[in-house]
Motif scaffolding. Structure first.
Motif, mmCIF file in Angstrom:
data_model
loop_
_atom_site.group_PDB
_atom_site.id
_atom_site.type_symbol
_atom_site.label_atom_id
_atom_site.label_comp_id
_atom_site.label_asym_id
_atom_site.label_seq_id
_atom_site.Cartn_x
_atom_site.Cartn_y
_atom_site.Cartn_z
ATOM 1 N N SER A 248 0.813 -1.208 0.000
ATOM 2 C CA SER A 248 0.000 0.000 0.000
ATOM 3 C C SER A 248 0.851 1.265 0.000
ATOM 4 O O SER A 248 0.357 2.335 -0.286
ATOM 5 C CB SER A 248 -0.930 -0.005 1.206
ATOM 6 O OG SER A 248 -0.193 -0.148 2.381
ATOM 7 N N ARG A 315 1.437 -13.384 9.734
ATOM 8 C CA ARG A 315 1.298 -12.620 8.505
ATOM 9 C C ARG A 315 -0.142 -12.217 8.251
ATOM 10 O O ARG A 315 -0.425 -11.098 7.853
ATOM 11 C CB ARG A 315 1.798 -13.441 7.326
ATOM 12 C CG ARG A 315 1.700 -12.657 6.052
ATOM 13 C CD ARG A 315 2.113 -13.432 4.858
ATOM 14 N NE ARG A 315 2.080 -12.533 3.709
ATOM 15 C CZ ARG A 315 2.215 -12.907 2.475
ATOM 16 N NH1 ARG A 315 2.409 -14.153 2.196
ATOM 17 N NH2 ARG A 315 2.157 -12.049 1.502
ATOM 18 N N THR A 317 -2.554 -11.902 10.341
ATOM 19 C CA THR A 317 -3.282 -11.267 11.447
ATOM 20 C C THR A 317 -2.883 -9.813 11.646
ATOM 21 O O THR A 317 -3.743 -8.974 11.861
ATOM 22 C CB THR A 317 -3.018 -12.038 12.753
ATOM 23 O OG1 THR A 317 -3.195 -13.417 12.500
ATOM 24 C CG2 THR A 317 -3.983 -11.605 13.819
ATOM 25 N N PHE A 318 -1.582 -9.521 11.552
ATOM 26 C CA PHE A 318 -1.124 -8.204 11.988
ATOM 27 C C PHE A 318 -1.104 -7.188 10.856
ATOM 28 O O PHE A 318 -0.819 -7.533 9.721
ATOM 29 C CB PHE A 318 0.279 -8.309 12.572
ATOM 30 C CG PHE A 318 0.330 -9.023 13.877
ATOM 31 C CD1 PHE A 318 -0.510 -8.663 14.894
ATOM 32 C CD2 PHE A 318 1.197 -10.069 14.074
ATOM 33 C CE1 PHE A 318 -0.482 -9.320 16.102
ATOM 34 C CE2 PHE A 318 1.234 -10.741 15.274
ATOM 35 C CZ PHE A 318 0.396 -10.372 16.287
ATOM 36 N N PRO A 319 -1.339 -5.929 11.212
ATOM 37 C CA PRO A 319 -1.056 -4.851 10.251
ATOM 38 C C PRO A 319 0.452 -4.630 10.155
ATOM 39 O O PRO A 319 1.199 -5.149 10.979
ATOM 40 C CB PRO A 319 -1.745 -3.624 10.840
ATOM 41 C CG PRO A 319 -2.341 -4.022 12.123
ATOM 42 C CD PRO A 319 -1.940 -5.402 12.441
ATOM 43 N N ARG A 320 0.848 -3.847 9.181
ATOM 44 C CA ARG A 320 2.271 -3.632 8.946
ATOM 45 C C ARG A 320 2.844 -2.619 9.942
ATOM 46 O O ARG A 320 2.189 -1.641 10.283
ATOM 47 C CB ARG A 320 2.461 -3.136 7.526
ATOM 48 C CG ARG A 320 3.888 -3.066 7.084
ATOM 49 C CD ARG A 320 3.969 -2.595 5.662
ATOM 50 N NE ARG A 320 3.208 -3.456 4.772
ATOM 51 C CZ ARG A 320 2.191 -3.052 4.031
ATOM 52 N NH1 ARG A 320 1.791 -1.816 4.061
ATOM 53 N NH2 ARG A 320 1.564 -3.898 3.252
ATOM 54 N N LEU B 129 -6.294 -2.857 4.437
ATOM 55 C CA LEU B 129 -5.319 -3.107 3.373
ATOM 56 C C LEU B 129 -4.245 -2.026 3.376
ATOM 57 O O LEU B 129 -3.070 -2.310 3.206
ATOM 58 C CB LEU B 129 -6.002 -3.142 2.015
ATOM 59 C CG LEU B 129 -6.839 -4.364 1.697
ATOM 60 C CD1 LEU B 129 -7.339 -4.270 0.275
ATOM 61 C CD2 LEU B 129 -6.041 -5.626 1.876
ATOM 62 N N ASP B 130 -4.672 -0.781 3.566
ATOM 63 C CA ASP B 130 -3.703 0.316 3.609
ATOM 64 C C ASP B 130 -2.673 0.093 4.703
ATOM 65 O O ASP B 130 -1.501 0.415 4.551
ATOM 66 C CB ASP B 130 -4.418 1.641 3.896
ATOM 67 C CG ASP B 130 -5.090 2.187 2.667
ATOM 68 O OD1 ASP B 130 -4.884 1.606 1.592
ATOM 69 O OD2 ASP B 130 -5.829 3.166 2.793
ATOM 70 N N MET B 131 -3.140 -0.439 5.817
ATOM 71 C CA MET B 131 -2.241 -0.630 6.945
ATOM 72 C C MET B 131 -1.493 -1.951 6.856
ATOM 73 O O MET B 131 -0.742 -2.295 7.757
ATOM 74 C CB MET B 131 -3.035 -0.601 8.260
ATOM 75 C CG MET B 131 -3.837 0.648 8.468
ATOM 76 S SD MET B 131 -2.815 2.086 8.526
ATOM 77 C CE MET B 131 -2.380 2.123 10.230
ATOM 78 N N GLY B 132 -1.738 -2.712 5.814
ATOM 79 C CA GLY B 132 -1.010 -3.964 5.639
ATOM 80 C C GLY B 132 -1.640 -5.157 6.317
ATOM 81 O O GLY B 132 -1.062 -6.226 6.338
ATOM 82 N N ALA B 133 -2.841 -4.983 6.859
ATOM 83 C CA ALA B 133 -3.559 -6.127 7.428
ATOM 84 C C ALA B 133 -4.471 -6.680 6.344
ATOM 85 O O ALA B 133 -5.367 -5.989 5.875
ATOM 86 C CB ALA B 133 -4.370 -5.705 8.637
#
Lengths: 352, 375
Positions: A248, A315, A317-320, B129-133
Motif C-alpha cells: 500500500s 502474517r 493477522t497483523f497490520p504492517r 489493506l492500507d495498513m497492511g492487514a
C-alpha cells in the motif's frame, strides 16, 4: 510397506551403501575418483534443488490455503485435486510471460539481482539437517555459515532496488537493507545463547544436545525462541515486517519493475527463506529431526511446517509496522533483551 | 567509455525529490494523483492533483429533466449512493413544496443508514489493506454482503440503486424485509466488536495511528472538512442533529466525536457511527407505519424560478446540492458539494512532516471517494 519404512528410517545408511557400491564399481574401472565425487556432489545438488522447488511450490499453495482458512474462504480449489496444482499453473504462467526490461534500468545489475537474492537461500541448504545423517555437508561452522550466507541476500535486494531506477524500488531497497542488518544482531545474539548451551557450531551437535524433549532448547530458551521467530520473520521480509515490498505504500517495493521469471525468482527466494528460517528454528529450538514413532525426516518436516504455520498466522493477522517503529523495535527492545538473555545463559552455563 | 560516471562530491549532501503517488497506486483508492516532495521517507509537501475521472456531471445535469437526474447523482459517491439521491430529491421537493409521506421518510432513513454501514464497512476493509492487514477486508465484506442483500431486496440495485423518486419511493418494502433487517441488527453489533478487536485495537495499528495526522479544530473548520473526519477533531457537527431532514428529528442517537483529531480518532468515530446507525435502524423499525410511499407530484416537474441548497449527512460528510431553477423542465445549474473534495484539500495541512507510511494511513482515514471529488 516394510521397504518404505526401511527407506525412511535408514536413508543415510542406504545412501552410504550406494556410495560405497559406486565407489567399488568405479575402482574396478580404474578411473580417477574425483570424477565420482563430482558426480555425487552434482546429484546431491540436484536433489536439494528439486526439493527446494517442489517445497516452495507446496509452501505457496499451503500459504494460500492457510490464508483462506483465516479469511473464511476456500482458497485455490480448481486446478488439480483441491487446487494442489494451482501453483504449478502459476509458475508456468510466470515462465511464459514476457520478460520486461524497462528502458532506464541498469541492465547488468537488474539482471543479476534476482540471482543474488536466490542463490544465498539455495546455498544455505548445504547445512540443513533434514534427518539423521541427511545433511548435505555437516560443516563444523554450520550455523555461522548460515548467518554469513543469509546476510548476502541483502545485497541482491539492495541492487534490485537501485538498478530498477524507480523511486519506490529504491525506498524499498533501502528499507530492506536497514531492516535486515538491524534484525541480524538480535538473531545472532539469540543463536549465540543457543550455542553456549550446545557448545558447538555444528548442526549435528546442536541437535544431539537436545536429545530428549525436556532438553529441547525451546524450554531452556523460551525468550530466545520468541526473539528468533520475530527476528527471523523480519529477516525474510514477511508481514508484519514486509516493509521493503509494502504494497500500500511502495506498490511492490524492490520488485516493482520485475516481471516473468525474474519475479518468480524473488518469489521463490521469499518462500525458500520462509522454509529455511523455520528449518533453522526447528534445528535450534525444537530438537531438529528427533522424535518418537515417526522417521526423522518426517519429524523434521512436521516441526518445520508447524513453525511455518505460526509465521503465516502472524502474517495474516497483523497490520504492517511503520519503518521507524521497526528500527526502534529492533534496537530498543529486541537487542537489549537478546543481550540479557545471552548473559543470563552464560551465567547459567557457567555455574549450573 | 565510462557508462556511469561517478562524481564524488565534497561532503555528503542529501536532496529532496518528487515522488508521484498515483494516478495508479494501490492506496489512492482510485485515480487520484498526489505529488509528494520527499526528503528520504519524510513527506515535505503533498499536492493532490484531481481531475483524472472528471465526467462533467454538473454540465450534464443542465440538459436533463429533473426526474432524469437522480441516477446520475448515484455515480458521484457510489459507496453511499442513496445519500446523494436524498440530497437531490430533498432539494427538488423543497423547491416544489412537496411534503413526503411519513412512511417514505422512514424508508429513506433506513436506506440511508444501511448505506452508511455499507460505506463504513468498505472504508474499514480498505483501511486494513492500507495498513497492511490483509484479513479484515474479508471479514468486513462478509457483513457488507448482508447489507447489500438487504438493500437489493429493497431497491433492486446493489451499489447504485437509483432508489428514490422526487416525492417518495418507487416501490414499497418487500414483505420479509423487516424480518431480515431485524436478523441483521441482532448480530451486527457483535461483529463491530470483532472488527475493533482485530484491527482498531491492535497494538501495531494504535502505534501507527495515534497522534498521527492531527487535524486541529480551526484548520478543519477553515477547510470545510465535514463528516467523521471533522467529528474526530471533537466538533459535534452532524446535519442529522443540527438541521434534521427526512424525519431524523424523531430518532435518538449520539453524535460520535473523537478527542485529539488524530487518525485513530477518525477511525474510532467511524466504528462508533456504525453502532449508532444500528440504533437508528432499530428505532426505524418501530416508527415504520403503513401508508403512502409517494406524495402527489405533478406529471411535469417545473419548479418556480429560484434557488435552493439542501444538504444531508453522508458517510463522508456534508453532501449538498445547490439548484438554480429558471422555471423550465430542466435545471439552470446544479452544483454538488462533495465532502471528499473538501476533506482532500486538508491533506497537505496534516501530512507534512510525517513518513510515507503515515501518508497512506492519513489519506485512508479521510475516506476519500474519487468520483465524488472529480464529478
Amino acid at each position: 510397506m516394510e521397504l518404505i519404512k526401511d527407506i525412511l528410517y535408514n536413508t543415510d545408511k542406504i545412501l552410504k551403501d550406494f556410495y560405497n557400491w559406486a565407489y567399488k564399481l568405479w575402482s574396478s574401472f580404474n578411473l580417477p575418483f574425483f570424477i565420482l565425487d563430482i558426480v555425487f556432489y552434482l546429484l546431491i545438488t540436484l536433489a536439494v534443488a528439486a526439493f527446494l522447488v517442489f517445497n516452495a511450490l507446496f509452501i505457496i499453495y499451503y500459504d494460500r490455503k492457510v490464508a483462506a482458512k483465516f479469511q473464511v474462504r476456500y482458497g485455490p480449489n480448481r486446478v488439480g485435486y483441491k487446487g494442489i496444482l494451482q501453483t504449478v499453473a502459476d509458475t508456468i504462467k510466470l515462465l511464459i510471460k514476457e520478460d520486461i526490461n524497462a528502458d532506464k534500468v541498469d541492465k547488468i545489475v537488474f539482471f543479476l539481482a534476482p540471482f543474488l537474492v536466490f542463490i544465498p537461500s539455495f546455498l544455505v541448504f548445504l547445512v540443513i539437517p533434514f534427518g539423521k545423517g541427511l545433511i548435505p555437508a555437516d560443516l563444523n561452522i554450520g550455523i555461522l555459515y548460515v548467518l554469513a550466507i543469509t546476510g548476502l541476500s541483502v545485497l541482491g535486494i539492495l541492487s534490485a532496488g537501485w538498478a530498477s531506477n524507480n523511486k519506490y524500488s529504491l525506498i524499498g531497497g533501502m528499507r530492506s537493507a536497514a531492516q535486515i542488518i538491524s534484525y541480524e544482531i538480535p538473531m545472532v545474539l539469540v543463536i549465540l545463547s543457543v550455542l553456549l548451551l550446545s557448545g558447538s557450531l555444528k548442526m549435528g551437535d546442536i541437535i544431539n544436545a537436545q536429545s530428549s524433549i525436556s532438553k529441547w532448547f525451546i524450554f531452556v530458551q523460551p525468550i530466545g525462541f520468541i526473539l528468533f521467530l520475530i527476528a527471523g520473520n523480519a529477516e525474510i521480509n514477511r508481514a508484519p515486517f514486509d516493509l521493503p515490498e509494502a504494497e500500500s505504500e511502495l506498490v511492490s517495493g524492490f520488485i516493482t519493475e520485475y516481471s516473468a521469471m525474474k519475479f518468480a525468482f524473488f518469489f521463490l527466494a521469499e518462500y525458500t527463506n520462509l522454509f529455511l528460517t523455520s528449518a533453522i528454528a526447528t534445528t535450534l529450538f525444537l530438537g531438529g529431526w528427533q522424535g518418537p514413532f515417526l522417521p526423522p525426516f518426517v519429524w523434521f518436516i512436521i516441526k518445520t511446517y508447524l513453525v511455518i504455520t505460526l509465521l503465516m498466522w502472524f502474517r495474516w493477522t497483523f497490520p504492517r509496522i511503520r519503518v521507524d517503529h521497526l528500527m526502534e523495535f529492533s534496537w530498543k527492545y529486541l537487542t537489549p533483551i537478546a543481550f540479557v538473555n545471552l548473559i543470563a545463559t552464560a551465567i547459567l552455563v557457567k555455574f549450573i | 567509455m565510462n557508462k556511469f560516471p561517478i562524481e564524488i562530491e565534497k561532503g555528503l549532501t542529501t536532496d529532496e525529490y518528487i515522488l508521484n503517488m498515483g494516478p495508479q497506486h494501490p492506496s489512492t483508492h482510485g485515480v487520484l494523483r498526489v505529488v509528494l516532495k520527499m526528503d528520504g521517507e519524510v513527506v515535505k509537501d503533498a499536492i493532490p492533483d484531481v481531475g483524472y475521472i472528471h465526467t462533467g456531471l454538473e454540465k450534464m445535469f443542465e440538459n436533463r429533466k429533473y426526474e432524469q437526474i437522480i441516477p446520475y447523482t448515484d455515480r458521484t459517491d457510489y459507496l453511499s449512493a442513496v445519500n446523494n439521491n436524498l440530497a437531490y430529491c430533498l432539494a427538488v421537493e423543497k423547491l416544489l413544496g412537496i411534503e413526503v409521506p411519513e412512511r417514505a421518510k422512514i424508508m429513506r432513513v433506513i436506506l440511508c443508514e444501511l448505506n452508511r454501514i455499507m460505506s463504513h464497512l468498505l472504508w474499514y476493509s480498505a483501511y486494513g489493506l492500507d495498513m497492511g492487514a490483509l484479513t479484515p477486508i474479508i471479514y468486513a465484506f462478509r457483513e457488507r454482503e448482508e447489507v447489500i442483500d438487504l438493500v437489493e431486496s429493497m431497491t433492486g440495485g446493489r451499489l447504485t440503486h437509483n432508489a428514490l423518486r422526487i416525492g417518495g419511493f418507487k416501490y414499497d418494502l418487500p414483505k420479509d424485509f423487516i424480518y431480515k433487517l431485524k436478523n441483521f441488527i441482532s448480530h451486527f453489533n457483535d461483529r463491530i466488536d470483532e472488527y475493533e478487536a482485530l484491527l482498531i485495537n491492535n497494538v501495531i495499528f494504535v502505534n501507527r495511528t495515534k497522534d498521527i495526522g492531527v487535524l486541529k479544530k480551526e484548520i478543519a473548520i477553515s477547510y470545510g472538512v465535514t463528516g467523521p473526519s471533522l467529528r474526530g477533531s471533537d466538533i459535534s457537527y452532524d446535519l442529522r442533529k443540527i438541521e434534521p431532514y427526512s424525519g431524523y428529528e424523531k430518532f435518538e442517537f449520539d453524535v460520535c466525536t473523537g478527542k485529539n483529531g488524530d487518525t485513530l480518532d477518525r477511525c474510532k468515530v467511524r466504528m462508533n457511527e456504525m453502532r449508532q446507525s444500528i440504533r437508528i435502524l432499530e428505532q426505524a423499525i418501530d416508527h415504520l407505519k403503513d401508508g403512502d410511499i409517494m406524495a402527489k407530484v405533478p406529471k411535469v416537474i417545473k419548479p418556480a424560478p429560484g434557488e435552493i441548497y439542501c444538504a444531508v449527512e453522508g458517510p463522508r460528510g456534508e453532501t449538498g446540492v445547490y439548484i438554480v431553477s429558471d422555471g423550465s423542465e430542466k435545471p439552470y445549474r446544479i452544483k454538488l458539494r462533495s465532502p471528499s473534495f473538501s476533506n482532500l484539500s486538508v491533506l497537505k495541512e496534516i501530512v507534512v512532516g510525517y513518513k510515507i507510511a503515515d501518508l497512506v494511513a492519513i489519506m485512508g482515514s479521510l475516506d476519500l471517494v474519487i468520483p465524488e471529488i472529480d464529478r
